[in-house]
Design a protein around this motif. Structure first.
Motif, PDB file in Angstrom:
ATOM      1  N   ARG A 107      -6.216   3.469   4.645  1.00 60.93           N
ATOM      2  CA  ARG A 107      -5.093   2.608   4.264  1.00 60.93           C
ATOM      3  C   ARG A 107      -4.690   1.752   5.465  1.00 60.93           C
ATOM      4  O   ARG A 107      -4.994   2.085   6.608  1.00 60.93           O
ATOM      5  CB  ARG A 107      -3.886   3.459   3.839  1.00 60.93           C
ATOM      6  CG  ARG A 107      -4.101   4.410   2.670  1.00 60.93           C
ATOM      7  CD  ARG A 107      -4.228   3.745   1.320  1.00 60.93           C
ATOM      8  NE  ARG A 107      -3.189   2.824   0.993  1.00 60.93           N
ATOM      9  CZ  ARG A 107      -2.239   3.042   0.066  1.00 60.93           C
ATOM     10  NH1 ARG A 107      -2.200   4.170  -0.589  1.00 60.93           N
ATOM     11  NH2 ARG A 107      -1.343   2.112  -0.200  1.00 60.93           N
ATOM     12  N   GLN A 146      -1.386  -0.421   7.350  1.00 60.40           N
ATOM     13  CA  GLN A 146       0.072  -0.581   7.405  1.00 60.40           C
ATOM     14  C   GLN A 146       0.473  -1.060   8.793  1.00 60.40           C
ATOM     15  O   GLN A 146       0.057  -0.467   9.795  1.00 60.40           O
ATOM     16  CB  GLN A 146       0.750   0.753   7.102  1.00 60.40           C
ATOM     17  CG  GLN A 146       2.271   0.710   7.134  1.00 60.40           C
ATOM     18  CD  GLN A 146       2.871   2.037   6.733  1.00 60.40           C
ATOM     19  OE1 GLN A 146       2.720   2.477   5.611  1.00 60.40           O
ATOM     20  NE2 GLN A 146       3.534   2.688   7.679  1.00 60.40           N
ATOM     21  N   TYR A 197      -0.090   5.673   3.071  1.00 54.80           N
ATOM     22  CA  TYR A 197      -0.458   5.665   4.489  1.00 54.80           C
ATOM     23  C   TYR A 197       0.064   6.949   5.113  1.00 54.80           C
ATOM     24  O   TYR A 197       1.204   7.349   4.850  1.00 54.80           O
ATOM     25  CB  TYR A 197       0.141   4.440   5.171  1.00 54.80           C
ATOM     26  CG  TYR A 197      -0.417   4.209   6.554  1.00 54.80           C
ATOM     27  CD1 TYR A 197      -1.554   3.434   6.728  1.00 54.80           C
ATOM     28  CD2 TYR A 197       0.169   4.783   7.672  1.00 54.80           C
ATOM     29  CE1 TYR A 197      -2.085   3.218   7.996  1.00 54.80           C
ATOM     30  CE2 TYR A 197      -0.358   4.581   8.944  1.00 54.80           C
ATOM     31  CZ  TYR A 197      -1.490   3.792   9.095  1.00 54.80           C
ATOM     32  OH  TYR A 197      -2.029   3.598  10.333  1.00 54.80           O
ATOM     33  N   ARG A 230     -11.488  -5.023   3.627  1.00 50.32           N
ATOM     34  CA  ARG A 230     -10.155  -5.519   3.263  1.00 50.32           C
ATOM     35  C   ARG A 230     -10.153  -7.035   3.126  1.00 50.32           C
ATOM     36  O   ARG A 230      -9.654  -7.584   2.142  1.00 50.32           O
ATOM     37  CB  ARG A 230      -9.132  -5.101   4.331  1.00 50.32           C
ATOM     38  CG  ARG A 230      -7.731  -5.647   4.059  1.00 50.32           C
ATOM     39  CD  ARG A 230      -6.845  -5.585   5.276  1.00 50.32           C
ATOM     40  NE  ARG A 230      -7.411  -6.391   6.356  1.00 50.32           N
ATOM     41  CZ  ARG A 230      -7.103  -6.256   7.629  1.00 50.32           C
ATOM     42  NH1 ARG A 230      -6.253  -5.337   8.012  1.00 50.32           N
ATOM     43  NH2 ARG A 230      -7.654  -7.031   8.541  1.00 50.32           N
ATOM     44  N   LEU A 243      -5.605  -1.392  -2.223  1.00 46.55           N
ATOM     45  CA  LEU A 243      -4.864  -0.207  -1.798  1.00 46.55           C
ATOM     46  C   LEU A 243      -5.433   0.344  -0.498  1.00 46.55           C
ATOM     47  O   LEU A 243      -4.728   0.974   0.281  1.00 46.55           O
ATOM     48  CB  LEU A 243      -4.928   0.871  -2.879  1.00 46.55           C
ATOM     49  CG  LEU A 243      -4.385   0.493  -4.249  1.00 46.55           C
ATOM     50  CD1 LEU A 243      -4.600   1.628  -5.245  1.00 46.55           C
ATOM     51  CD2 LEU A 243      -2.917   0.109  -4.161  1.00 46.55           C
ATOM     52  N   GLY A 244      -6.731   0.144  -0.297  1.00 46.61           N
ATOM     53  CA  GLY A 244      -7.396   0.659   0.887  1.00 46.61           C
ATOM     54  C   GLY A 244      -8.896   0.523   0.737  1.00 46.61           C
ATOM     55  O   GLY A 244      -9.383  -0.290  -0.050  1.00 46.61           O
TER      56      GLY A 244
END
Length: 161
Positions: A42, A44, A157, A78, A120-121
Motif C-alpha cells: 500500500r 501513503q 496501510y 502504481r 488500492l495497492g
C-alpha cells in the motif's frame, strides 16, 4: 515448477483465503514459484509498506520494511496501473537509478484496484536474487488481485511499527 493450472490454483487460493485468511492464501501463491516474498503493498504519504507480507524463508516474519514509495518497483505498477516485472534489475535498463536495483533484483507485480479503477495497492512477488518472472501466472495474479479488492481483503496501510 509445476505446470500452470490457473483455475485449480485460483480455487485453491480461494479455499485457503476463506478458511485461513489472506496471508496464508498468499503463502500458497508464493509456493507456486521459486520467489521468496509475496505481498500486498500500500501507499501513503510518500511511503510504501506491505499490508500483508509473506517470506518463505522466515514464515514468522509478518512485516516488510517501510520505504519511500519511489524505492520499490511497486511505484511502476502504481504509476502505470499495469504489470511490471524484471528478472534481474541490474540488467534491466528500466530500473537504471532505482534505489532497489541492487538489493531486490527480481520483481513481478500487478495492480490491486477496486471496481471503480482506484488503485488500492500492488500484489507482487519479489526476491533478493534474480528470478524468472515468466514462471508467475499473471492471469492468476490478476484474478487474485481482483478477488482481494472486491472481497474487501486488502488491509489498510500498516500502522507504525
Amino acid at each position: 515448477m509445476a505446470q500452470v493450472n490457473t483455475v485449480r490454483d485460483f480455487e485453491q487460493f480461494q479455499s485457503i483465503l476463506n478458511t485461513n485468511g489472506v496471508r496464508d492464501a498468499l503463502g500458497y501463491l508464493v509456493h507456486l514459484t521459486d520467489y521468496r516474498f509475496i505481498g500486498i503493498w500500500r501507499f501513503q504519504d510518500g511511503k510504501a509498506d506491505a499490508a500483508v507480507h509473506f517470506d518463505k524463508e522466515n514464515t514468522n516474519t509478518l512485516r516488510a520494511q517501510e520505504v519511500a514509495d519511489t524505492a520499490t518497483y511497486c511505484c511502476y505498477v502504481r504509476d502505470s496501473k499495469g504489470v511490471f516485472k524484471t528478472a534481474h534489475a541490474l540488467l534491466d535498463a528500466r530500473t537504471e537509478g532505482h534505489p532497489a536495483r541492487e538489493a531486490v533484483p527480481a520483481y513481478c507485480g500487478v495492480p490491486v484496484m477496486d471496481s471503480s479503477g482506484v488503485l488500492l495497492g500492488t500484489l507482487c512477488h519479489y526476491d533478493l536474487v534474480p528470478r524468472d518472472p515468466e514462471q508467475i501466472d499473471l492471469e492468476l495474479m490478476f484474478a487474485v488481485a481482483s478477488t482481494l479488492a472486491q472481497g474487501g481483503h486488502v488491509p489498510p496501510y500498516p500502522a507504525a511499527h
